[in-house]
Design a protein around this motif. Sequence first.
Motif, PDB file in Angstrom:
ATOM      1  N   HIS A  49      45.304  38.963  55.768  1.00  0.00           N
ATOM      2  CA  HIS A  49      45.083  40.337  55.337  1.00  0.00           C
ATOM      3  C   HIS A  49      44.655  40.290  53.877  1.00  0.00           C
ATOM      4  CE1 HIS A  49      46.479  44.373  53.983  1.00  0.00           C
ATOM      5  NE2 HIS A  49      46.133  44.740  55.196  1.00  0.00           N
ATOM      6  N   VAL A  50      43.397  40.625  53.620  1.00  0.00           N
ATOM      7  CA  VAL A  50      42.844  40.537  52.269  1.00  0.00           C
ATOM      8  C   VAL A  50      42.672  41.938  51.688  1.00  0.00           C
ATOM      9  CG1 VAL A  50      40.896  39.783  50.860  1.00  0.00           C
ATOM     10  CG2 VAL A  50      41.646  38.389  52.793  1.00  0.00           C
ATOM     11  N   THR A  51      43.287  42.158  50.530  1.00  0.00           N
ATOM     12  CA  THR A  51      43.209  43.453  49.863  1.00  0.00           C
ATOM     13  C   THR A  51      42.381  43.336  48.587  1.00  0.00           C
ATOM     14  OG1 THR A  51      45.393  44.069  50.686  1.00  0.00           O
ATOM     15  CG2 THR A  51      44.533  45.341  48.842  1.00  0.00           C
ATOM     16  N   THR A  52      41.397  44.221  48.456  1.00  0.00           N
ATOM     17  CA  THR A  52      40.551  44.289  47.275  1.00  0.00           C
ATOM     18  C   THR A  52      40.715  45.665  46.626  1.00  0.00           C
ATOM     19  OG1 THR A  52      38.721  45.009  48.699  1.00  0.00           O
ATOM     20  CG2 THR A  52      38.848  42.664  48.175  1.00  0.00           C
ATOM     21  N   VAL A  53      40.211  45.787  45.410  1.00  0.00           N
ATOM     22  CA  VAL A  53      40.294  47.059  44.685  1.00  0.00           C
ATOM     23  C   VAL A  53      38.922  47.391  44.110  1.00  0.00           C
ATOM     24  CG1 VAL A  53      41.368  48.318  42.779  1.00  0.00           C
ATOM     25  CG2 VAL A  53      42.716  46.664  44.095  1.00  0.00           C
ATOM     26  N   GLY A  54      38.462  48.617  44.356  1.00  0.00           N
ATOM     27  CA  GLY A  54      37.156  49.033  43.868  1.00  0.00           C
ATOM     28  C   GLY A  54      37.203  49.583  42.456  1.00  0.00           C
ATOM     29  N   GLU A  55      36.043  49.987  41.968  1.00  0.00           N
ATOM     30  CA  GLU A  55      35.955  50.547  40.623  1.00  0.00           C
ATOM     31  C   GLU A  55      36.767  51.823  40.482  1.00  0.00           C
ATOM     32  OE1 GLU A  55      31.604  50.710  40.388  1.00  0.00           O
ATOM     33  OE2 GLU A  55      31.737  49.342  38.680  1.00  0.00           O
ATOM     34  N   ASP A  56      37.008  52.512  41.608  1.00  0.00           N
ATOM     35  CA  ASP A  56      37.771  53.752  41.565  1.00  0.00           C
ATOM     36  C   ASP A  56      39.284  53.504  41.568  1.00  0.00           C
ATOM     37  OD1 ASP A  56      38.058  52.802  44.122  1.00  0.00           O
ATOM     38  OD2 ASP A  56      37.254  54.568  45.126  1.00  0.00           O
ATOM     39  N   ARG A  58      41.045  52.314  43.978  1.00  0.00           N
ATOM     40  CA  ARG A  58      41.647  52.442  45.300  1.00  0.00           C
ATOM     41  C   ARG A  58      41.599  51.112  46.043  1.00  0.00           C
ATOM     42  NH1 ARG A  58      39.929  57.938  48.339  1.00  0.00           N
ATOM     43  NH2 ARG A  58      41.195  56.834  49.887  1.00  0.00           N
ATOM     44  N   PRO A  59      42.724  50.699  46.639  1.00  0.00           N
ATOM     45  CA  PRO A  59      42.730  49.446  47.390  1.00  0.00           C
ATOM     46  C   PRO A  59      42.108  49.620  48.766  1.00  0.00           C
ATOM     47  CG  PRO A  59      44.896  50.452  47.475  1.00  0.00           C
ATOM     48  CD  PRO A  59      44.063  51.306  46.558  1.00  0.00           C
ATOM     49  N   SER A  60      41.592  48.525  49.294  1.00  0.00           N
ATOM     50  CA  SER A  60      41.023  48.501  50.635  1.00  0.00           C
ATOM     51  C   SER A  60      41.412  47.168  51.258  1.00  0.00           C
ATOM     52  CB  SER A  60      39.498  48.635  50.565  1.00  0.00           C
ATOM     53  OG  SER A  60      38.910  48.500  51.841  1.00  0.00           O
ATOM     54  N   ALA A  61      41.755  47.167  52.547  1.00  0.00           N
ATOM     55  CA  ALA A  61      42.255  45.942  53.170  1.00  0.00           C
ATOM     56  C   ALA A  61      41.631  45.719  54.532  1.00  0.00           C
ATOM     57  CB  ALA A  61      43.779  46.005  53.292  1.00  0.00           C
ATOM     58  N   LEU A  81      27.321  41.837  50.234  1.00  0.00           N
ATOM     59  CA  LEU A  81      26.961  43.237  50.015  1.00  0.00           C
ATOM     60  C   LEU A  81      27.857  44.201  50.783  1.00  0.00           C
ATOM     61  CD1 LEU A  81      23.054  42.951  50.184  1.00  0.00           C
ATOM     62  CD2 LEU A  81      24.563  42.801  48.182  1.00  0.00           C
ATOM     63  N   SER A  82      28.844  43.668  51.495  1.00  0.00           N
ATOM     64  CA  SER A  82      29.783  44.512  52.225  1.00  0.00           C
ATOM     65  C   SER A  82      30.665  45.276  51.245  1.00  0.00           C
ATOM     66  CB  SER A  82      30.674  43.644  53.120  1.00  0.00           C
ATOM     67  OG  SER A  82      31.468  42.773  52.322  1.00  0.00           O
ATOM     68  N   ARG A  83      31.484  46.168  51.779  1.00  0.00           N
ATOM     69  CA  ARG A  83      32.377  46.927  50.906  1.00  0.00           C
ATOM     70  C   ARG A  83      33.312  45.998  50.138  1.00  0.00           C
ATOM     71  NH1 ARG A  83      37.145  51.234  52.410  1.00  0.00           N
ATOM     72  NH2 ARG A  83      37.229  52.276  50.381  1.00  0.00           N
ATOM     73  N   LYS A  84      33.864  44.998  50.818  1.00  0.00           N
ATOM     74  CA  LYS A  84      34.753  44.080  50.126  1.00  0.00           C
ATOM     75  C   LYS A  84      33.998  43.285  49.065  1.00  0.00           C
ATOM     76  CE  LYS A  84      35.338  41.095  54.087  1.00  0.00           C
ATOM     77  NZ  LYS A  84      34.179  41.603  54.744  1.00  0.00           N
ATOM     78  N   PRO A  92      37.562  41.213  40.275  1.00  0.00           N
ATOM     79  CA  PRO A  92      37.641  39.880  40.886  1.00  0.00           C
ATOM     80  C   PRO A  92      39.061  39.344  41.078  1.00  0.00           C
ATOM     81  CG  PRO A  92      37.116  39.664  38.570  1.00  0.00           C
ATOM     82  CD  PRO A  92      37.150  41.148  38.854  1.00  0.00           C
ATOM     83  N   TYR A  93      39.933  40.192  41.611  1.00  0.00           N
ATOM     84  CA  TYR A  93      41.296  39.785  41.936  1.00  0.00           C
ATOM     85  C   TYR A  93      41.646  40.343  43.311  1.00  0.00           C
ATOM     86  CZ  TYR A  93      41.680  38.515  37.030  1.00  0.00           C
ATOM     87  OH  TYR A  93      41.470  37.940  35.807  1.00  0.00           O
ATOM     88  N   VAL A  94      42.343  39.543  44.118  1.00  0.00           N
ATOM     89  CA  VAL A  94      42.704  39.984  45.456  1.00  0.00           C
ATOM     90  C   VAL A  94      44.146  39.612  45.764  1.00  0.00           C
ATOM     91  CG1 VAL A  94      40.333  39.724  46.286  1.00  0.00           C
ATOM     92  CG2 VAL A  94      41.953  37.847  46.596  1.00  0.00           C
ATOM     93  N   ALA A  95      44.666  40.243  46.820  1.00  0.00           N
ATOM     94  CA  ALA A  95      45.965  39.890  47.378  1.00  0.00           C
ATOM     95  C   ALA A  95      45.745  39.507  48.838  1.00  0.00           C
ATOM     96  CB  ALA A  95      46.944  41.052  47.269  1.00  0.00           C
ATOM     97  N   ILE A  96      46.429  38.464  49.274  1.00  0.00           N
ATOM     98  CA  ILE A  96      46.300  37.952  50.638  1.00  0.00           C
ATOM     99  C   ILE A  96      47.682  37.877  51.276  1.00  0.00           C
ATOM    100  CG2 ILE A  96      45.683  35.944  52.043  1.00  0.00           C
ATOM    101  CD1 ILE A  96      43.618  35.226  49.895  1.00  0.00           C
ATOM    102  N   THR A  97      47.774  38.252  52.539  1.00  0.00           N
ATOM    103  CA  THR A  97      49.030  38.123  53.272  1.00  0.00           C
ATOM    104  C   THR A  97      48.782  37.450  54.611  1.00  0.00           C
ATOM    105  OG1 THR A  97      49.869  40.169  52.276  1.00  0.00           O
ATOM    106  CG2 THR A  97      51.034  39.332  54.202  1.00  0.00           C
ATOM    107  N   PHE A  98      49.596  36.446  54.917  1.00  0.00           N
ATOM    108  CA  PHE A  98      49.651  35.839  56.237  1.00  0.00           C
ATOM    109  C   PHE A  98      50.961  36.269  56.878  1.00  0.00           C
ATOM    110  CE2 PHE A  98      46.851  33.036  53.925  1.00  0.00           C
ATOM    111  CZ  PHE A  98      45.913  32.617  54.862  1.00  0.00           C
TER     112      PHE A  98
END
Length: 212
Positions: A49-56, A58-61, A81-84, A92-98
């Motif tokens: 499960h990869v979570t990214t954060v946009g310029e706004d 808001r997180p997206s996973a 070019l995808s949303r992620k 350029p920082y993410v969170a990952i969960t297994f």
Amino acid sequence: MALNLADIRKDYSKQELSPEDCAKSPITQFEQWLKEAMTAEVPEPTAMHVTTVGEDGRPSARIVLLKGIENGQFQFFTNYLSRKGQQIAATPYVAITFFWPELERQVRIEGKIEKLSDEASDQYFNSRPYTSRIGAWASEQSTKISGKSVLVTRAAEFGMKYLTHVPRPPHWGGYGVTPDRVEFWQGRPSRLHDRVLYELNNGEWERSRLAP
């Protein structure tokens, strides 16, 4: 019939975990746990499960598949070019969960993400099945389309263009996540779970126990 979610619970009791039990490196510890998940035939053991954060802000996973652990990085591949991809470019920082429920385990990883080299991306892309390589060209990932026929048509067009050799699209490739915080969670009875945290401090990994 109404769902009573509050009454859904499970008591975990399979194994224990302490900082003393863990390897000095979280990468080594992760590889051990991943091997055990694969040996136990956990469904999709490399799903993360990869979570990214946009310029706004808001997180997206989403769920993607781990495709390698090289040079201390957790690696996966996707459309840049995808949303992620756009969110990674902005932050350029993410969170990952297994999560491996069969083993009553989860792993949480946080760190900086960067693109892999063209050579690494080419090597993995060329190992994919032909149809998957064509799909990377056909899908303008995360964009709105009028229907499935758009994908089918584009796949046919690129299939005709690349009958044998399919080059890697310039907008597609790998990312590597270099962790600076990794947590290993082992379920325990009465919700007194075992949590072992690795934190990177001046280039050295420090282990500690967290309250559940």
